[in-house]
Motif scaffolding. Structure first.
Motif, PDB file in Angstrom:
ATOM      1  N   ASN A  56       0.831  -1.211   0.000  1.00 15.58           N
ATOM      2  CA  ASN A  56       0.000   0.000   0.000  1.00 15.58           C
ATOM      3  C   ASN A  56       0.867   1.263   0.000  1.00 15.58           C
ATOM      4  OD1 ASN A  56      -1.231   1.932   2.560  1.00 15.58           O
ATOM      5  ND2 ASN A  56      -2.441   1.786   0.692  1.00 15.58           N
ATOM      6  N   THR A  57       1.925   1.264   0.807  1.00  7.30           N
ATOM      7  CA  THR A  57       2.762   2.454   0.969  1.00  7.30           C
ATOM      8  C   THR A  57       3.665   2.702  -0.226  1.00  7.30           C
ATOM      9  OG1 THR A  57       2.763   2.175   3.377  1.00  7.30           O
ATOM     10  CG2 THR A  57       4.504   3.566   2.427  1.00  7.30           C
ATOM     11  N   TYR A  58       4.400   1.674  -0.686  1.00  9.71           N
ATOM     12  CA  TYR A  58       5.467   1.886  -1.676  1.00  9.71           C
ATOM     13  C   TYR A  58       5.043   1.622  -3.111  1.00  9.71           C
ATOM     14  CZ  TYR A  58       7.979   2.320   2.613  1.00  9.71           C
ATOM     15  OH  TYR A  58       8.354   2.756   3.865  1.00  9.71           O
ATOM     16  N   ALA A  59       3.952   0.869  -3.320  1.00 12.89           N
ATOM     17  CA  ALA A  59       3.394   0.732  -4.666  1.00 12.89           C
ATOM     18  C   ALA A  59       2.193   1.654  -4.845  1.00 12.89           C
ATOM     19  CB  ALA A  59       2.986  -0.722  -4.928  1.00 12.89           C
ATOM     20  N   ASN A  60       1.779   2.285  -3.752  1.00 14.93           N
ATOM     21  CA  ASN A  60       0.676   3.248  -3.763  1.00 14.93           C
ATOM     22  C   ASN A  60      -0.643   2.612  -4.221  1.00 14.93           C
ATOM     23  OD1 ASN A  60      -0.123   5.906  -3.112  1.00 14.93           O
ATOM     24  ND2 ASN A  60      -0.219   6.439  -5.285  1.00 14.93           N
ATOM     25  N   ILE A  61      -0.828   1.346  -3.889  1.00 15.82           N
ATOM     26  CA  ILE A  61      -2.053   0.631  -4.244  1.00 15.82           C
ATOM     27  C   ILE A  61      -3.049   0.772  -3.093  1.00 15.82           C
ATOM     28  CG2 ILE A  61      -3.041  -1.644  -4.725  1.00 15.82           C
ATOM     29  CD1 ILE A  61      -0.399  -2.350  -6.092  1.00 15.82           C
ATOM     30  N   PRO A  62      -4.303   1.112  -3.382  1.00 13.96           N
ATOM     31  CA  PRO A  62      -5.289   1.271  -2.312  1.00 13.96           C
ATOM     32  C   PRO A  62      -5.334   0.053  -1.397  1.00 13.96           C
ATOM     33  CG  PRO A  62      -6.202   2.048  -4.381  1.00 13.96           C
ATOM     34  CD  PRO A  62      -4.882   1.397  -4.709  1.00 13.96           C
ATOM     35  N   PHE A  63      -5.385   0.314  -0.108  1.00 11.60           N
ATOM     36  CA  PHE A  63      -5.334  -0.746   0.900  1.00 11.60           C
ATOM     37  C   PHE A  63      -6.442  -1.768   0.686  1.00 11.60           C
ATOM     38  CE2 PHE A  63      -5.599  -2.450   5.266  1.00 11.60           C
ATOM     39  CZ  PHE A  63      -4.255  -2.674   5.525  1.00 11.60           C
ATOM     40  N   ASP A  64      -7.651  -1.283   0.351  1.00 12.76           N
ATOM     41  CA  ASP A  64      -8.790  -2.192   0.232  1.00 12.76           C
ATOM     42  C   ASP A  64      -8.765  -3.012  -1.050  1.00 12.76           C
ATOM     43  OD1 ASP A  64      -9.370  -0.201  -1.575  1.00 12.76           O
ATOM     44  OD2 ASP A  64     -11.398   0.197  -0.835  1.00 12.76           O
ATOM     45  N   LYS A  65      -7.785  -2.773  -1.912  1.00 13.51           N
ATOM     46  CA  LYS A  65      -7.638  -3.578  -3.125  1.00 13.51           C
ATOM     47  C   LYS A  65      -6.657  -4.731  -2.929  1.00 13.51           C
ATOM     48  CE  LYS A  65     -10.463  -1.034  -5.437  1.00 13.51           C
ATOM     49  NZ  LYS A  65     -11.800  -1.567  -5.802  1.00 13.51           N
ATOM     50  N   ILE A  66      -6.016  -4.784  -1.777  1.00 14.78           N
ATOM     51  CA  ILE A  66      -5.076  -5.882  -1.478  1.00 14.78           C
ATOM     52  C   ILE A  66      -5.829  -6.850  -0.574  1.00 14.78           C
ATOM     53  CG2 ILE A  66      -2.764  -6.441  -0.631  1.00 14.78           C
ATOM     54  CD1 ILE A  66      -2.188  -3.349  -0.874  1.00 14.78           C
ATOM     55  N   GLN A  67      -6.505  -7.824  -1.176  1.00 17.11           N
ATOM     56  CA  GLN A  67      -7.509  -8.608  -0.465  1.00 17.11           C
ATOM     57  C   GLN A  67      -7.168 -10.082  -0.276  1.00 17.11           C
ATOM     58  OE1 GLN A  67     -10.530  -7.926   1.110  1.00 17.11           O
ATOM     59  NE2 GLN A  67      -9.741  -5.849   1.042  1.00 17.11           N
ATOM     60  N   GLY A  68      -6.043 -10.530  -0.843  1.00 21.21           N
ATOM     61  CA  GLY A  68      -5.731 -11.959  -0.792  1.00 21.21           C
ATOM     62  C   GLY A  68      -4.404 -12.261  -0.131  1.00 21.21           C
ATOM     63  N   PHE A  69      -4.215 -13.524   0.224  1.00 17.26           N
ATOM     64  CA  PHE A  69      -2.973 -13.967   0.866  1.00 17.26           C
ATOM     65  C   PHE A  69      -2.684 -15.416   0.476  1.00 17.26           C
ATOM     66  CE2 PHE A  69      -0.750 -16.070   4.463  1.00 17.26           C
ATOM     67  CZ  PHE A  69       0.416 -15.308   4.456  1.00 17.26           C
ATOM     68  N   ARG A  70      -1.399 -15.701   0.349  1.00 15.89           N
ATOM     69  CA  ARG A  70      -0.926 -17.093   0.211  1.00 15.89           C
ATOM     70  C   ARG A  70       0.280 -17.265   1.118  1.00 15.89           C
ATOM     71  NH1 ARG A  70      -0.324 -18.806  -5.604  1.00 15.89           N
ATOM     72  NH2 ARG A  70      -2.501 -19.458  -5.345  1.00 15.89           N
ATOM     73  N   ALA A  71       0.285 -18.327   1.914  1.00 15.57           N
ATOM     74  CA  ALA A  71       1.394 -18.580   2.828  1.00 15.57           C
ATOM     75  C   ALA A  71       2.622 -19.064   2.052  1.00 15.57           C
ATOM     76  CB  ALA A  71       0.992 -19.637   3.854  1.00 15.57           C
ATOM     77  N   PRO A  72       3.821 -18.579   2.392  1.00 18.76           N
ATOM     78  CA  PRO A  72       5.034 -19.079   1.743  1.00 18.76           C
ATOM     79  C   PRO A  72       5.152 -20.598   1.877  1.00 18.76           C
ATOM     80  CG  PRO A  72       5.519 -17.085   2.974  1.00 18.76           C
ATOM     81  CD  PRO A  72       4.111 -17.478   3.328  1.00 18.76           C
ATOM     82  N   TYR A  73       5.510 -21.234   0.784  1.00 21.55           N
ATOM     83  CA  TYR A  73       5.663 -22.692   0.738  1.00 21.55           C
ATOM     84  C   TYR A  73       4.368 -23.422   1.100  1.00 21.55           C
ATOM     85  CZ  TYR A  73      10.320 -20.755   1.052  1.00 21.55           C
ATOM     86  OH  TYR A  73      11.426 -19.965   0.857  1.00 21.55           O
ATOM     87  N   LEU A  74       3.228 -22.696   1.075  1.00 19.57           N
ATOM     88  CA  LEU A  74       1.910 -23.241   1.412  1.00 19.57           C
ATOM     89  C   LEU A  74       1.861 -23.757   2.841  1.00 19.57           C
ATOM     90  CD1 LEU A  74       1.161 -25.162  -1.915  1.00 19.57           C
ATOM     91  CD2 LEU A  74       0.870 -22.729  -1.391  1.00 19.57           C
ATOM     92  N   GLN A  75       2.776 -23.289   3.662  1.00 18.92           N
ATOM     93  CA  GLN A  75       2.854 -23.744   5.051  1.00 18.92           C
ATOM     94  C   GLN A  75       2.134 -22.761   5.958  1.00 18.92           C
ATOM     95  OE1 GLN A  75       4.415 -26.676   6.725  1.00 18.92           O
ATOM     96  NE2 GLN A  75       2.835 -25.745   7.992  1.00 18.92           N
ATOM     97  N   THR A  76       0.932 -23.110   6.392  1.00 18.00           N
ATOM     98  CA  THR A  76       0.200 -22.251   7.314  1.00 18.00           C
ATOM     99  C   THR A  76       0.510 -22.637   8.757  1.00 18.00           C
ATOM    100  OG1 THR A  76      -1.805 -23.598   7.619  1.00 18.00           O
ATOM    101  CG2 THR A  76      -1.675 -22.240   5.621  1.00 18.00           C
ATOM    102  N   GLY A  77       0.037 -21.814   9.666  1.00 17.11           N
ATOM    103  CA  GLY A  77       0.145 -22.119  11.092  1.00 17.11           C
ATOM    104  C   GLY A  77      -1.170 -22.644  11.638  1.00 17.11           C
TER     105      GLY A  77
END
Length: 476
Positions: free
Chosen positions: A163-184
């Motif tokens: 959001n800060t350095y690419a200046n992309i609206p916060f509410d447009k960053i809506q997804g997540f993927r865990a590195p190596y598909l390893q969740t907690g």
């Protein structure tokens, strides 16, 4: 070479997962009642299209995603993948980038992290940007952390950095993927709920890959098989899961949750035809349910093999001949699932429209390169592209985003020997030579100089990408 280092590191880490890559039945699994779990807010896991639609009458959605740090040395390869490809409605195809701040390889070159100018450019071209953690450490035990605070910091801090350095609206960053598909386990999903995320795409499925299941909400918890522990037991209303349905390397071949080099032995001498057949074999089973066909990859295996890239491009060319296939970002696919339409209905009200009024734009007001020499940074040095004035310290989990005082701001990069002032955004051949590895990238009138990743490649203006030098007699 950086991408080769990344290839070997990821392969080593993923090999640690191999013993656990088997489906485990879920405990305390609750039944999702489709009469109570209804769209647009809730959807049970199913192999049937939403709202009982006929698979033959709806679009085949394709999710094309790439993970990890995003940098300009990857740009020519992404340009080849995007090309001039369009969906049946004439709109450009769209991808989702799960962007990490660090690459996680331990490599200390300036190419190690993400260039947020490029992140901004891809967002403005209609692609989706999602979070993939700050550190992306190459240590899967690190990612088994069951602290909610840990996951809020890794997923949430990276969202803030984008959001800060690419200046992309916060509410447009809506997804997540865990590195190596390893969740907690539950901790990851509690954190995503707390952060207000819309979707996760971290959970592979073996059992429900044929026939393929559709994305679903976690109102009744995880109802697919658990492939990588710790398994999830909680319920997370409104959070969408985009499962990674495993690819198979032929009828009796190996399976993998991400269809790139993990499905093939490291010394495989793959051909264009083999790669095309590989993608076609896996694509064909999705006609049974028209569930979204997820192609979840890393760009690195395309950089290491021209045949692999050409085979994948051939597959994308084939998809372009099918008038029911739409390659769209994950969030757009979710919007269709929430309000499903037949192909006939889409002619009147196209949810995948590219009308300019529906395309989000984010300016890159002060594109510049930030340089850091700091013992607290792994390796001691970093370079980061930014759309705003450089922060005083290189962004990490615990740093603030306080900018450098204006008098010390790193000047905008603008090499005197190539002027982008009146040029369209994109990549350009170095005018010094038709056989040069270097090329220029114009972005909002600013100029950056880059080098083709492989030492035996040169930049070719006609395809706007790097290609093998041996193909051009004048460059041998």
């Amino acid at each position: 070479m950086l991408h080769l280092t990344k290839y070997l590191t990821i392969l080593l880490v993923i090999s640690e997962f191999t013993p656990s890559l088997t489906a485990e039945p879920l405990r305390n699994q609750t039944v999702c009642e489709s009469t109570k779990c209804v769209l647009p807010d809730c959807l049970c896991m199913s192999t049937s299209p939403p709202m009982g639609l006929n698979p033959k009458e709806i679009p085949q959605i394709v999710f094309l995603t790439f993970d990890d740090a995003l940098n300009y040395w990857m740009y020519p390869t992404y340009q080849k993948i995007l090309g001039n490809r369009t969906n049946p409605n004439g709109c450009n195809i769209g991808m989702t980038f799960f962007v990490s701040h660090e690459s996680g390889t331990g490599n200390t070159t300036s190419q190690n992290g993400t260039d947020y100018r490029l992140v901004n450019e891809f967002f403005n071209r209609g692609h989706e940007i999602a979070s993939h953690s700050v550190t992306h450490k190459a240590d899967f035990i690190y990612w088994k952390n069951t602290s909610v605070d840990f996951w809020e910091r890794e997923a949430g801090r990276q969202r803030k950095i984008i959001n800060t350095y690419a200046n992309i609206p916060f509410d447009k960053i809506q997804g997540f993927r865990a590195p190596y598909l390893q969740t907690g386990g539950d901790a990851t999903f509690i954190a995503l709920n707390n952060l207000g995320m819309n979707f996760d795409s971290s959970l592979p499925s073996i059992t429900f890959s044929d026939p393929p299941i559709w994305p679903y909400t976690l109102d009744h918890g995880i109802t697919q098989d658990c492939v990588i522990s710790p398994c999830i037991t909680g319920k997370f209303p409104g959070l969408w899961e985009i499962p990674l349905l495993v690819f198979q390397n032929g009828n009796n071949g190996s399976i993998c949750s991400m269809p790139d080099f993990f499905c093939f032995p490291p010394d495989s001498n793959l051909t264009t035809a083999q790669i095309f057949d590989y993608f076609m074999f896996n694509f064909q089973r999705f006609n049974k349910t028209r569930a979204p066909f997820g192609i979840f990859q890393h760009v690195y295996w395309f950089l290491d093999s021209q045949a692999v890239l050409e085979g994948f491009l051939k597959f994308l060319d084939h998809l372009a001949t099918l008038d029911y296939v739409y390659i769209v970002p994950v969030s757009k696919g979710i919007e269709w699932i929430k309000n499903p339409q037949t192909l006939a209905q889409m002619k009147e009200n196209d949810i995948f429209s590219c009308d300019p009024s529906s395309v989000d734009q984010a300016p890159c007001p002060a594109p510049q390169v930030c340089h850091y020499v700091d013992k607290s940074i792994p390796g001691g040095k970093r370079t980061m592209g930014s759309c705003v004035p450089c922060p005083l310290k290189y962004p990490m989990l615990d740093t603030s985003d306080e900018p450098i005082p204006q008098t010390e701001t790193t000047p905008i990069e603008n090499p005197h020997y190539f002027d982008c002032k009146d040029k369209l955004d994109g990549s350009y051949q170095n005018p010094a030579s038709n056989c040069s590895r270097t090329f220029f990238v114009c972005s909002n009138g600013n100029t950056s100089l880059f080098t083709c990743a492989h030492p035996e490649t040169i930049y070719q203006q006609d395809i706007k990408a790097c290609d093998w030098a041996y193909k051009f007699s004048a460059c041998k």
